[in-house]
Design a protein around this motif. Structure first.
Motif, short mmCIF file in Angstrom:
data_model
loop_
_atom_site.label_atom_id
_atom_site.label_comp_id
_atom_site.label_asym_id
_atom_site.label_seq_id
_atom_site.Cartn_x
_atom_site.Cartn_y
_atom_site.Cartn_z
N ALA A 112 -14.83 -127.92 -43.92
CA ALA A 112 -14.27 -128.68 -44.98
C ALA A 112 -12.97 -128.19 -45.20
O ALA A 112 -12.30 -127.14 -45.12
N ALA A 113 -12.01 -129.54 -45.07
CA ALA A 113 -10.76 -129.44 -45.21
C ALA A 113 -9.96 -130.65 -45.55
O ALA A 113 -10.56 -131.73 -45.65
N ASP A 114 -8.86 -130.46 -46.46
CA ASP A 114 -8.04 -131.74 -46.68
C ASP A 114 -7.21 -132.27 -45.78
O ASP A 114 -6.11 -131.55 -45.29
N VAL A 115 -7.45 -133.13 -45.02
CA VAL A 115 -6.87 -133.64 -43.81
C VAL A 115 -5.70 -134.52 -44.54
O VAL A 115 -5.80 -135.38 -45.28
N ASP A 116 -4.55 -134.31 -43.71
CA ASP A 116 -3.25 -135.08 -44.27
C ASP A 116 -2.33 -135.45 -43.18
O ASP A 116 -1.26 -135.90 -43.31
N ALA A 117 -3.01 -135.54 -42.03
CA ALA A 117 -2.25 -135.80 -40.76
C ALA A 117 -3.26 -136.17 -39.59
O ALA A 117 -4.24 -135.30 -39.55
N VAL A 118 -2.96 -136.92 -38.70
CA VAL A 118 -3.70 -137.19 -37.36
C VAL A 118 -2.78 -137.26 -36.17
O VAL A 118 -1.46 -137.74 -36.35
N GLN A 119 -3.47 -137.02 -35.09
CA GLN A 119 -2.45 -137.12 -34.10
C GLN A 119 -3.20 -137.71 -32.59
O GLN A 119 -4.38 -137.25 -32.70
N LEU A 120 -2.92 -138.73 -32.07
CA LEU A 120 -3.34 -139.45 -30.81
C LEU A 120 -2.42 -138.86 -29.82
O LEU A 120 -1.42 -138.92 -29.80
N TYR A 121 -3.44 -138.59 -28.53
CA TYR A 121 -2.81 -138.21 -27.35
C TYR A 121 -3.77 -138.72 -26.18
O TYR A 121 -4.90 -138.53 -26.63
N PHE A 122 -3.24 -138.53 -25.15
CA PHE A 122 -4.09 -138.62 -23.96
C PHE A 122 -4.35 -137.21 -23.38
O PHE A 122 -3.46 -136.48 -23.31
N ALA A 123 -5.44 -136.91 -22.71
CA ALA A 123 -5.96 -135.70 -21.88
C ALA A 123 -4.57 -135.19 -21.29
O ALA A 123 -4.33 -134.00 -21.21
N SER A 124 -4.03 -135.87 -20.40
CA SER A 124 -2.75 -135.44 -19.56
C SER A 124 -1.80 -136.65 -19.48
O SER A 124 -2.21 -137.76 -19.67
N GLY A 125 -0.44 -136.12 -19.53
CA GLY A 125 0.51 -136.95 -19.54
C GLY A 125 1.03 -137.73 -20.75
O GLY A 125 0.19 -137.35 -22.04
N ASN A 126 1.77 -138.68 -20.86
CA ASN A 126 2.21 -139.30 -22.06
C ASN A 126 1.71 -140.53 -22.35
O ASN A 126 0.88 -141.22 -21.68
#
Length: 188
Positions: free
Chosen positions: A161-175
């Motif tokens: 349980a937590a107050d989520v206030d940001a998310v991040q998208l990324y690929f498993a490797s590389g940019n």
């Protein structure tokens, strides 16, 4: 009704509600895209529309959450629980998931990096300001390194349980080589 506060456009039905564009970015050679701007006074839930290309071929798209405005993103074992289904065009249906993961895996299969290949879709974030297990759903499509199309559908939650206030998208490797990411709030 369409209105502007000087920095963002908002659409709303005559009785209230609607959506507001919080941010729009076109990542280029970026390790990740971090989305902040959560505001529990204005928004009850959020969604992200994306179409992004990995710089490295054959990569899965991932997402993590933050409880400190994006200063850090939770990546410990057991932070996330998710499941998704892949519907490849001309192939067999596949499923993927974990009850104790370090991130959400938004694509069951890998995404290619050649011209015309990308991962695209929508992520919905439900009531992240409540200090409960924030819920997510996503759907989208991507092409593998052979240009084969796959539909993706998934659900997940933060295990704690937590107050989520940001998310991040990324690929498993590389940019993230290129693309577009739009972040919207659903007005209360």
């Amino acid at each position: 009704v369409l209105t502007s506060n000087g920095s963002a456009w908002t659409s709303a039905a005559a009785g209230g509600g609607g959506t507001a564009l919080i941010s729009f970015t076109e990542p280029s050679a970026a390790a990740s895209v971090s989305l902040t701007g959560f505001n529990s006074t204005l928004y009850g839930s959020y969604f992200i529309d994306f179409d992004i290309v990995p710089s490295t071929d054959n990569q899965r798209l991932h997402m993590r959450t933050s409880t400190d405005g994006g200063s850090t993103f939770d990546s410990g074992a057991g932070n996330y629980s998710y499941g998704n289904v892949a519907l490849p065009h001309g192939g067999s249906v596949g499923a993927d998931g974990s009850a104790s993961a370090t991130s959400f895996s938004l694509t069951n299969n890998t995404t290619g990096s050649a011209a015309g290949e990308s991962a695209a879709g929508r992520i919905i974030i439900y009531a992240p300001n409540l200090t409960n297990n924030t819920k997510f759903t996503w759907n989208g499509t991507h092409q593998d390194d052979g240009g084969n199309e796959t539909g993706e559908f998934g659900t997940g939650q933060r295990v704690s349980a937590a107050d989520v206030d940001a998310v991040q998208l990324y690929f498993a490797s590389g940019n993230i080589a290129s693309g577009q990411v739009a972040f919207y709030g659903v007005l209360k």
